[in-house]
Design a protein around this motif. Sequence first.
Motif: not given
Length: 74
Positions: A1-20
């Motif tokens: 898939m051509p769309l790449h993301n760093r969402l997990k990294e940025y979410r971790a920086r915020l200290g929140i989980n996927q649910q939040e």
Amino acid sequence: MPLHNRLKEYRARLGINQQELGRLTNVSRQTISQIERGDYSPSVTLALKIAKICSVTVEDIFSYEEDPIHEESH
């Protein structure tokens, strides 16, 4: 898939989980998980919401790369 993301990294920086993050963006935890795995491309609206929550630009989180197979056929 051509769309790449760093969402997990940025979410971790915020200290929140996927649910939040899902709650903050009005989507399910499963949707956030699918985006992080690259199995789902978010809408422009959702990508903008996520970037705003992370206090970064959409381009900081998401990047698009052409599929080399498609480039050869143009």
